[in-house]
Design a protein around this motif. Structure first.
Motif, PDB file in Angstrom:
ATOM      1  N   PHE A 225       0.769  -1.465   0.143  1.00 40.82           N
ATOM      2  CA  PHE A 225       0.215  -0.043  -0.201  1.00 40.82           C
ATOM      3  C   PHE A 225       1.298   1.030  -0.301  1.00 40.82           C
ATOM      4  CE2 PHE A 225      -2.814  -3.159   1.756  1.00 40.82           C
ATOM      5  CZ  PHE A 225      -3.943  -3.258   1.482  1.00 40.82           C
ATOM      6  N   PHE A 226       0.208   2.268  -0.239  1.00 47.64           N
ATOM      7  CA  PHE A 226       0.910   3.342  -0.688  1.00 47.64           C
ATOM      8  C   PHE A 226       1.026   4.501   0.969  1.00 47.64           C
ATOM      9  CE2 PHE A 226       0.297   2.284  -5.268  1.00 47.64           C
ATOM     10  CZ  PHE A 226       1.620   2.913  -5.364  1.00 47.64           C
TER      11      PHE A 226
ATOM     12  N   ASP B 117      -1.429   6.764   1.190  1.00 49.41           N
ATOM     13  CA  ASP B 117      -2.185   7.553   1.455  1.00 49.41           C
ATOM     14  C   ASP B 117      -3.128   5.610   0.866  1.00 49.41           C
ATOM     15  OD1 ASP B 117      -2.068   5.680  -1.170  1.00 49.41           O
ATOM     16  OD2 ASP B 117      -2.867   7.441  -2.548  1.00 49.41           O
ATOM     17  N   GLY B 118      -2.703   4.886   1.879  1.00 52.48           N
ATOM     18  CA  GLY B 118      -3.667   4.150   1.599  1.00 52.48           C
ATOM     19  C   GLY B 118      -4.460   3.308   0.493  1.00 52.48           C
ATOM     20  N   SER B 119      -3.920   3.813  -0.911  1.00 48.23           N
ATOM     21  CA  SER B 119      -3.925   2.809  -1.902  1.00 48.23           C
ATOM     22  C   SER B 119      -3.525   1.896  -2.298  1.00 48.23           C
ATOM     23  CB  SER B 119      -4.554   3.863  -2.403  1.00 48.23           C
ATOM     24  OG  SER B 119      -2.665   4.752  -3.409  1.00 48.23           O
ATOM     25  N   GLU B 120      -4.178   0.713  -3.335  1.00 44.40           N
ATOM     26  CA  GLU B 120      -3.224  -0.447  -3.074  1.00 44.40           C
ATOM     27  C   GLU B 120      -2.272  -0.666  -4.271  1.00 44.40           C
ATOM     28  OE1 GLU B 120      -3.295  -5.119  -2.742  1.00 44.40           O
ATOM     29  OE2 GLU B 120      -5.431  -3.757  -3.416  1.00 44.40           O
ATOM     30  N   LEU B 121      -0.328  -1.072  -4.484  1.00 40.11           N
ATOM     31  CA  LEU B 121      -0.101  -1.452  -5.749  1.00 40.11           C
ATOM     32  C   LEU B 121      -1.100  -2.303  -6.739  1.00 40.11           C
ATOM     33  CD1 LEU B 121       2.316  -0.486  -7.568  1.00 40.11           C
ATOM     34  CD2 LEU B 121       3.568  -1.830  -6.302  1.00 40.11           C
ATOM     35  N   THR B 122      -0.955  -2.053  -7.661  1.00 38.05           N
ATOM     36  CA  THR B 122      -1.964  -3.401  -8.573  1.00 38.05           C
ATOM     37  C   THR B 122      -1.429  -3.182  -9.554  1.00 38.05           C
ATOM     38  OG1 THR B 122      -3.650  -1.899  -9.127  1.00 38.05           O
ATOM     39  CG2 THR B 122      -3.981  -3.326  -7.371  1.00 38.05           C
ATOM     40  N   SER B 123      -1.674  -4.023 -10.412  1.00 40.25           N
ATOM     41  CA  SER B 123      -0.728  -4.045 -11.384  1.00 40.25           C
ATOM     42  C   SER B 123      -1.793  -2.930 -12.786  1.00 40.25           C
ATOM     43  CB  SER B 123      -1.253  -5.334 -12.088  1.00 40.25           C
ATOM     44  OG  SER B 123      -2.524  -5.688 -12.631  1.00 40.25           O
ATOM     45  N   ASP B 124      -2.037  -2.296 -12.595  1.00 44.73           N
ATOM     46  CA  ASP B 124      -2.493  -0.842 -13.460  1.00 44.73           C
ATOM     47  C   ASP B 124      -1.833   0.150 -12.602  1.00 44.73           C
ATOM     48  OD1 ASP B 124      -4.749  -2.511 -15.028  1.00 44.73           O
ATOM     49  OD2 ASP B 124      -6.434  -2.503 -13.487  1.00 44.73           O
ATOM     50  N   VAL B 125      -2.076   0.049 -11.210  1.00 46.60           N
ATOM     51  CA  VAL B 125      -1.002   1.257 -10.696  1.00 46.60           C
ATOM     52  C   VAL B 125       0.663   1.375 -11.550  1.00 46.60           C
ATOM     53  CG1 VAL B 125       0.052   2.620  -9.125  1.00 46.60           C
ATOM     54  CG2 VAL B 125      -2.892   1.820  -9.009  1.00 46.60           C
ATOM     55  N   ALA B 126       1.141   0.266 -11.920  1.00 42.87           N
ATOM     56  CA  ALA B 126       1.992  -0.492 -11.979  1.00 42.87           C
ATOM     57  C   ALA B 126       2.451   0.207 -13.060  1.00 42.87           C
ATOM     58  CB  ALA B 126       2.503  -1.754 -11.170  1.00 42.87           C
ATOM     59  N   GLN B 127       1.665  -0.267 -14.178  1.00 44.36           N
ATOM     60  CA  GLN B 127       1.451  -0.289 -15.459  1.00 44.36           C
ATOM     61  C   GLN B 127       1.266   2.078 -15.723  1.00 44.36           C
ATOM     62  OE1 GLN B 127      -1.783  -2.309 -17.925  1.00 44.36           O
ATOM     63  NE2 GLN B 127      -1.197  -0.113 -19.861  1.00 44.36           N
ATOM     64  N   TRP B 128       0.489   2.094 -15.078  1.00 45.68           N
ATOM     65  CA  TRP B 128      -0.371   3.647 -15.338  1.00 45.68           C
ATOM     66  C   TRP B 128       2.003   4.762 -14.897  1.00 45.68           C
ATOM     67  CZ3 TRP B 128       0.744   7.381 -11.574  1.00 45.68           C
ATOM     68  CH2 TRP B 128       0.609   8.533 -11.859  1.00 45.68           C
ATOM     69  N   ASN B 129       2.505   3.910 -13.584  1.00 44.96           N
ATOM     70  CA  ASN B 129       3.268   4.515 -13.490  1.00 44.96           C
ATOM     71  C   ASN B 129       4.179   4.701 -14.816  1.00 44.96           C
ATOM     72  OD1 ASN B 129       3.888   5.655 -10.286  1.00 44.96           O
ATOM     73  ND2 ASN B 129       2.398   4.412 -10.325  1.00 44.96           N
ATOM     74  N   ILE B 130       4.906   2.932 -14.737  1.00 47.84           N
ATOM     75  CA  ILE B 130       5.596   3.210 -16.093  1.00 47.84           C
ATOM     76  C   ILE B 130       4.842   3.874 -17.489  1.00 47.84           C
ATOM     77  CG2 ILE B 130       6.955   0.834 -18.082  1.00 47.84           C
ATOM     78  CD1 ILE B 130       6.363  -0.856 -15.400  1.00 47.84           C
ATOM     79  N   GLN B 131       3.779   3.661 -17.817  1.00 50.28           N
ATOM     80  CA  GLN B 131       3.291   4.772 -18.942  1.00 50.28           C
ATOM     81  C   GLN B 131       3.498   6.111 -18.007  1.00 50.28           C
ATOM     82  OE1 GLN B 131       1.681   3.326 -21.992  1.00 50.28           O
ATOM     83  NE2 GLN B 131       2.692   4.963 -22.273  1.00 50.28           N
ATOM     84  N   GLN B 132       3.854   6.389 -17.820  1.00 53.86           N
ATOM     85  CA  GLN B 132       3.987   8.219 -17.292  1.00 53.86           C
ATOM     86  C   GLN B 132       5.713   8.289 -17.398  1.00 53.86           C
ATOM     87  OE1 GLN B 132       1.854  10.486 -15.880  1.00 53.86           O
ATOM     88  NE2 GLN B 132       0.640   8.394 -16.299  1.00 53.86           N
ATOM     89  N   CYS B 133       6.081   7.484 -17.664  1.00 51.58           N
ATOM     90  CA  CYS B 133       7.884   7.309 -18.007  1.00 51.58           C
ATOM     91  C   CYS B 133       7.754   7.335 -19.269  1.00 51.58           C
ATOM     92  CB  CYS B 133       8.902   6.712 -17.576  1.00 51.58           C
ATOM     93  SG  CYS B 133       9.349   6.465 -15.866  1.00 51.58           S
ATOM     94  N   ILE B 134       7.337   6.395 -20.252  1.00 50.03           N
ATOM     95  CA  ILE B 134       6.605   6.381 -21.760  1.00 50.03           C
ATOM     96  C   ILE B 134       6.740   7.731 -21.936  1.00 50.03           C
ATOM     97  CG2 ILE B 134       5.999   4.898 -23.638  1.00 50.03           C
ATOM     98  CD1 ILE B 134       5.937   2.417 -21.623  1.00 50.03           C
ATOM     99  N   ASP B 135       5.550   8.484 -21.379  1.00 50.73           N
ATOM    100  CA  ASP B 135       4.653   9.200 -22.055  1.00 50.73           C
ATOM    101  C   ASP B 135       6.012  11.080 -21.933  1.00 50.73           C
ATOM    102  OD1 ASP B 135       2.612   7.460 -23.087  1.00 50.73           O
ATOM    103  OD2 ASP B 135       1.880   8.762 -21.004  1.00 50.73           O
ATOM    104  N   ALA B 136       6.848  10.658 -21.216  1.00 49.73           N
ATOM    105  CA  ALA B 136       8.041  11.850 -20.574  1.00 49.73           C
ATOM    106  C   ALA B 136       9.061  11.265 -21.189  1.00 49.73           C
ATOM    107  CB  ALA B 136       8.145  11.891 -19.372  1.00 49.73           C
TER     108      ALA B 136
END
Length: 163
Positions: A56-57, A59-78
């Motif tokens: 968990f982060f 803030d109480g939210s959970e790390l999931t595969s969707d969140v991991a993908q979103w984080n990696i996508q942020q680096c790709i988009d940048a």
């Protein structure tokens, strides 16, 4: 100096993988952190990151595969992701499995992609940005909601970070 700058975030943000004492060894050098395991399938050109359950982060939210993908996508988009020429697509077959499809095999991609991207709370980003990408980027430079052992208490630009 910002908490969102890579060199300053290690106290609060972790990655899927991290380097170990075998760093530089072409057959190793990384170990799971936010993953329970990872696998590279050269024949099928896939990298599978098995996200550790119950992470968990702050803030109480959970790390999931969707969140991991979103984080990696942020680096790709940048335009800040090494070995992007080998990347084909993502898949999240379940809540804790992130599969990266490659165009061709690269023996550095799994380790680098797993280490390169620190995981941030997507929920915190979404709450702060209201869906505005520019606002989200600006917010993220001064705020950090990660999975690490420390929580950002105070940030004074170009002066200090207090964890």
């Amino acid at each position: 100096m910002c908490p969102g700058d890579r060199a300053n975030i290690f106290e609060a943000a972790e990655a899927l993988l991290d380097t170990n004492s075998n760093r530089g060894d072409m057959s190793g050098g990384v170990e799971p952190v936010l993953c329970s395991s990872f696998e590279v399938d050269q024949k099928n050109l896939t990298i599978t990151y098995n996200i550790r359950h119950g992470v968990f982060f702050s803030d109480g939210s959970e790390l999931t595969s969707d969140v991991a993908q979103w984080n990696i996508q942020q680096c790709i988009d940048a335009n800040n992701m090494p070995y992007i020429d080998f990347f084909k697509d993502f898949r999240t077959p379940d809540k804790y499995t992130l599969v990266v499809d490659m165009k061709q095999y690269n023996n550095q991609m799994a380790a680098t992609w797993g280490w390169w991207t620190a995981m941030y709370s997507k929920k915190a980003w979404d709450d702060a940005s209201g869906g505005d990408l520019a606002k989200g980027k600006e917010w993220a430079r001064a705020h950090l909601v990660g999975t690490g052992p420390f929580i950002l208490q105070d940030f004074q630009p170009d002066v200090s970070l207090t964890w």
